[in-house]
Design a protein around this motif. Structure first.
Motif, PDB file in Angstrom:
ATOM      1  N   ARG A  23      -3.492   3.062  -7.974  1.00 56.96           N
ATOM      2  CA  ARG A  23      -4.671   2.795  -7.162  1.00 56.96           C
ATOM      3  C   ARG A  23      -5.051   1.328  -7.292  1.00 56.96           C
ATOM      4  O   ARG A  23      -5.177   0.799  -8.404  1.00 56.96           O
ATOM      5  CB  ARG A  23      -5.854   3.662  -7.617  1.00 56.96           C
ATOM      6  CG  ARG A  23      -7.080   3.538  -6.718  1.00 56.96           C
ATOM      7  CD  ARG A  23      -8.184   4.453  -7.191  1.00 56.96           C
ATOM      8  NE  ARG A  23      -8.749   4.012  -8.460  1.00 56.96           N
ATOM      9  CZ  ARG A  23      -9.732   3.108  -8.559  1.00 56.96           C
ATOM     10  NH1 ARG A  23     -10.224   2.537  -7.456  1.00 56.96           N
ATOM     11  NH2 ARG A  23     -10.212   2.783  -9.737  1.00 56.96           N
ATOM     12  N   ALA A  24      -5.208   0.662  -6.167  1.00 59.59           N
ATOM     13  CA  ALA A  24      -5.685  -0.720  -6.184  1.00 59.59           C
ATOM     14  C   ALA A  24      -7.179  -0.724  -6.472  1.00 59.59           C
ATOM     15  O   ALA A  24      -7.959  -0.046  -5.795  1.00 59.59           O
ATOM     16  CB  ALA A  24      -5.405  -1.396  -4.852  1.00 59.59           C
ATOM     17  N   THR A  46     -10.349  -5.332   5.647  1.00 59.14           N
ATOM     18  CA  THR A  46     -10.178  -4.930   4.251  1.00 59.14           C
ATOM     19  C   THR A  46     -11.303  -5.535   3.418  1.00 59.14           C
ATOM     20  O   THR A  46     -11.602  -6.720   3.539  1.00 59.14           O
ATOM     21  CB  THR A  46      -8.824  -5.422   3.697  1.00 59.14           C
ATOM     22  OG1 THR A  46      -7.763  -4.829   4.441  1.00 59.14           O
ATOM     23  CG2 THR A  46      -8.664  -5.067   2.222  1.00 59.14           C
ATOM     24  N   TYR A  94       2.214   1.804  -3.499  1.00 58.31           N
ATOM     25  CA  TYR A  94       1.188   2.318  -4.412  1.00 58.31           C
ATOM     26  C   TYR A  94       0.997   3.817  -4.204  1.00 58.31           C
ATOM     27  O   TYR A  94       0.805   4.565  -5.173  1.00 58.31           O
ATOM     28  CB  TYR A  94      -0.135   1.578  -4.192  1.00 58.31           C
ATOM     29  CG  TYR A  94      -0.202   0.206  -4.836  1.00 58.31           C
ATOM     30  CD1 TYR A  94       0.948  -0.548  -5.060  1.00 58.31           C
ATOM     31  CD2 TYR A  94      -1.406  -0.354  -5.219  1.00 58.31           C
ATOM     32  CE1 TYR A  94       0.888  -1.798  -5.641  1.00 58.31           C
ATOM     33  CE2 TYR A  94      -1.481  -1.609  -5.810  1.00 58.31           C
ATOM     34  CZ  TYR A  94      -0.330  -2.337  -6.012  1.00 58.31           C
ATOM     35  OH  TYR A  94      -0.392  -3.571  -6.593  1.00 58.31           O
ATOM     36  N   ASP A  95       1.022   4.260  -2.953  1.00 55.53           N
ATOM     37  CA  ASP A  95       0.903   5.694  -2.681  1.00 55.53           C
ATOM     38  C   ASP A  95       2.053   6.464  -3.324  1.00 55.53           C
ATOM     39  O   ASP A  95       1.844   7.510  -3.944  1.00 55.53           O
ATOM     40  CB  ASP A  95       0.886   5.952  -1.171  1.00 55.53           C
ATOM     41  CG  ASP A  95      -0.435   5.561  -0.521  1.00 55.53           C
ATOM     42  OD1 ASP A  95      -1.432   5.389  -1.249  1.00 55.53           O
ATOM     43  OD2 ASP A  95      -0.454   5.416   0.712  1.00 55.53           O
ATOM     44  N   VAL A 119      -3.641  -8.238  -5.352  1.00 55.36           N
ATOM     45  CA  VAL A 119      -3.997  -6.820  -5.411  1.00 55.36           C
ATOM     46  C   VAL A 119      -4.220  -6.484  -6.883  1.00 55.36           C
ATOM     47  O   VAL A 119      -3.292  -6.549  -7.689  1.00 55.36           O
ATOM     48  CB  VAL A 119      -2.905  -5.936  -4.800  1.00 55.36           C
ATOM     49  CG1 VAL A 119      -3.361  -4.480  -4.781  1.00 55.36           C
ATOM     50  CG2 VAL A 119      -2.565  -6.389  -3.386  1.00 55.36           C
ATOM     51  N   ARG A 162       0.826  -1.214   0.000  1.00 54.28           N
ATOM     52  CA  ARG A 162       0.000   0.000   0.000  1.00 54.28           C
ATOM     53  C   ARG A 162       0.860   1.264   0.000  1.00 54.28           C
ATOM     54  O   ARG A 162       0.538   2.248  -0.677  1.00 54.28           O
ATOM     55  CB  ARG A 162      -0.934  -0.021   1.209  1.00 54.28           C
ATOM     56  CG  ARG A 162      -2.064  -1.049   1.073  1.00 54.28           C
ATOM     57  CD  ARG A 162      -2.844  -1.200   2.357  1.00 54.28           C
ATOM     58  NE  ARG A 162      -4.035  -2.027   2.184  1.00 54.28           N
ATOM     59  CZ  ARG A 162      -4.473  -2.889   3.075  1.00 54.28           C
ATOM     60  NH1 ARG A 162      -3.832  -3.037   4.238  1.00 54.28           N
ATOM     61  NH2 ARG A 162      -5.557  -3.608   2.845  1.00 54.28           N
ATOM     62  N   ARG A 163       1.958   1.256   0.754  1.00 53.63           N
ATOM     63  CA  ARG A 163       2.848   2.426   0.767  1.00 53.63           C
ATOM     64  C   ARG A 163       3.467   2.638  -0.608  1.00 53.63           C
ATOM     65  O   ARG A 163       3.599   3.778  -1.076  1.00 53.63           O
ATOM     66  CB  ARG A 163       3.943   2.253   1.822  1.00 53.63           C
ATOM     67  CG  ARG A 163       3.460   2.438   3.247  1.00 53.63           C
ATOM     68  CD  ARG A 163       4.612   2.687   4.202  1.00 53.63           C
ATOM     69  NE  ARG A 163       5.533   1.554   4.258  1.00 53.63           N
ATOM     70  CZ  ARG A 163       5.394   0.514   5.066  1.00 53.63           C
ATOM     71  NH1 ARG A 163       4.338   0.436   5.870  1.00 53.63           N
ATOM     72  NH2 ARG A 163       6.283  -0.459   5.077  1.00 53.63           N
ATOM     73  N   TYR A 192      -9.181  -5.993  -3.778  1.00 53.86           N
ATOM     74  CA  TYR A 192      -8.380  -7.061  -3.194  1.00 53.86           C
ATOM     75  C   TYR A 192      -9.135  -8.370  -3.409  1.00 53.86           C
ATOM     76  O   TYR A 192     -10.347  -8.438  -3.220  1.00 53.86           O
ATOM     77  CB  TYR A 192      -8.148  -6.815  -1.705  1.00 53.86           C
ATOM     78  CG  TYR A 192      -7.275  -5.613  -1.438  1.00 53.86           C
ATOM     79  CD1 TYR A 192      -5.905  -5.747  -1.282  1.00 53.86           C
ATOM     80  CD2 TYR A 192      -7.836  -4.333  -1.368  1.00 53.86           C
ATOM     81  CE1 TYR A 192      -5.101  -4.638  -1.043  1.00 53.86           C
ATOM     82  CE2 TYR A 192      -7.037  -3.226  -1.142  1.00 53.86           C
ATOM     83  CZ  TYR A 192      -5.671  -3.390  -0.987  1.00 53.86           C
ATOM     84  OH  TYR A 192      -4.875  -2.303  -0.766  1.00 53.86           O
TER      85      TYR A 192
END
Length: 404
Positions: free
Chosen positions: A176-177, A212, A170-171, A230, A167-168, A180
């Motif tokens: 953007r995911a 999630t 992707y930021d 993901v 997630r970090r 899941y």
């Protein structure tokens, strides 16, 4: 709508040649920069998270993949064996068997666990020619892979930490995911026949995903266990998997992996597989499709283009490039020999920063700044401009210049 295949060629990032073969793209200098920066980003993030990096061969004996289960369950996607003397060797379809051998090569105590082993390594898939396309489906894959050897009690937290690392990333990458997915086994002989293995691994991954939103999808698991996928979606609406987290009881058993517990007895570790950005090829394809070649500053092949107005300013422009390179900024010069100033500005439209140096700027030690988003902050001292670019690349920020 962006198409990474067209952009990759237009921007001189990658290309293909029939003599190399379908699904085997080569990287041009600009693409090689993106790939290198992306790989170093992942390595730095992994080191900070306690991973230790290794290198392993891209070949292995057929026997290795018979032990891992790949030969029985995955051989149709592997390249055929090559004869070497009296042995058969195979281009590896994944890195996990090699990492299992690396773990097995040394004795381990429970005090060492979790042991996190990471590698950016090549693997090879015999993909049918009909599904190959650009960088999204290739036959030679550079995979950001890692395997965590841990106790059963540590497995959920390690998998959660891997998901947080994804997630970090992707930021930082502006990805953007879409969703899941908990990928589960389907019908047929593709999967290892061990109901208890599947039940235990699935329960742990459901615990990892607690809180999630996700979907359970049968038929998408790895042959040896369930996985968290993901999912990402390109501008055309096509969905694919970029990153994965898996919990594996199968390969530790097949390779007879163990560690010495606090009771002095041998215990079987759990193997957590995870990939933060998946294959470098698919990650770059998605970044092109997402950003249209306008990469974030820290990832851009060229971060600063220096544009002398006339030949008389070329020496000052060269000096700005030298200063930028010394600060670790990827800078290039496009002088009058490359066309009119307007043509050079248009050619560098995807470069985050342009520094135009005319007679007045050269005399004042400044540069007239043009930003990729169309803004023109005006004449700025060269040192101030370079420090701003360096800082923006270091913090991986999205904003090119503070609003007035």
């Amino acid at each position: 709508m962006y198409d990474h295949r067209r952009l990759g060629r237009e921007l001189d990032l990658f290309d293909t040649d029939p003599l190399m073969g379908a699904g085997l793209p080569y990287w041009l200098p600009g693409g090689a920069v993106v790939r290198h920066v992306l790989e170093e980003y992942v390595r730095d993030a992994e080191r900070a998270a306690g991973y230790r990096h290794v290198y392993s061969p891209v070949l292995g004996k057929r026997e290795l993949y018979e032990i891992s289960g790949h030969w029985d369950h995955y051989s149709e996607d592997m390249f055929p064996p090559m004869r070497l003397g009296g042995e058969e060797v195979v281009l590896r379809p994944s890195l996990c068997p090699h990492h299992a051998l690396i773990y097995r090569s040394r004795a381990h105590s429970y005090r060492e666990l979790p042991l996190r082993i990471a590698e950016l390594g090549g693997m090879y898939r015999s993909e049918p020619s009909g599904v190959l396309g650009g960088l999204t489906r290739v036959r030679a894959i550079q995979l950001n892979d890692a395997h965590i050897f841990c106790t059963l009690e540590q497995a959920v937290e390690e998998a959660r930490a891997a998901l947080a690392l994804i997630r970090r990333a992707y930021d930082d990458l502006g990805i953007r995911a879409t969703r899941y997915r908990l990928s589960l086994p389907g019908d047929g002989g593709k999967y290892v026949a061990d109901p208890d293995l599947w039940r235990r691994a699935t329960a742990l991954l459901e615990d990892v995903l607690d809180g999630t939103e996700y979907e359970s999808v049968p038929g998408e698991a790895a042959f040896y266990g369930p996985k968290i996928d993901v999912q990402i979606t390109d501008p055309a609406g096509r969905e694919s998997t970029l990153s994965t987290v898996q919990i594996d009881f199968h390969q530790p058993e097949r390779f007879d992996l163990h560690y010495t517990g606090p009771d002095g007895a041998k215990h079987r570790p759990v193997m957590v597989h995870r990939s933060v950005i998946g294959s470098v090829e698919r990650a770059v394809a998605h970044l092109l499709d997402t950003h249209g070649g306008a990469f974030p500053v820290w990832l851009a092949p060229v971060q600063l283009m220096v544009l002398p107005v006339a030949d008389a300013q070329e020496e000052q422009a060269h000096d700005v490039v030298r200063q930028a390179l010394a600060l670790g900024i990827r800078a290039e010069l496009a002088g009058p020999a490359h066309g009119t100033l307007g043509a050079r500005v248009r050619a560098a439209r995807l470069v985050p920063y342009q520094a135009v140096i005319g007679e007045r700027e050269a005399d004042a030690g400044c540069a007239a700044v043009r930003l990729r988003d169309g803004r023109r902050p005006g004449a700025v001292p060269v040192g101030h401009l370079l420090e701003r670019i360096r800082a923006r690349a270091a913090d991986r920020g999205a904003e090119l210049w503070p609003a007035a």
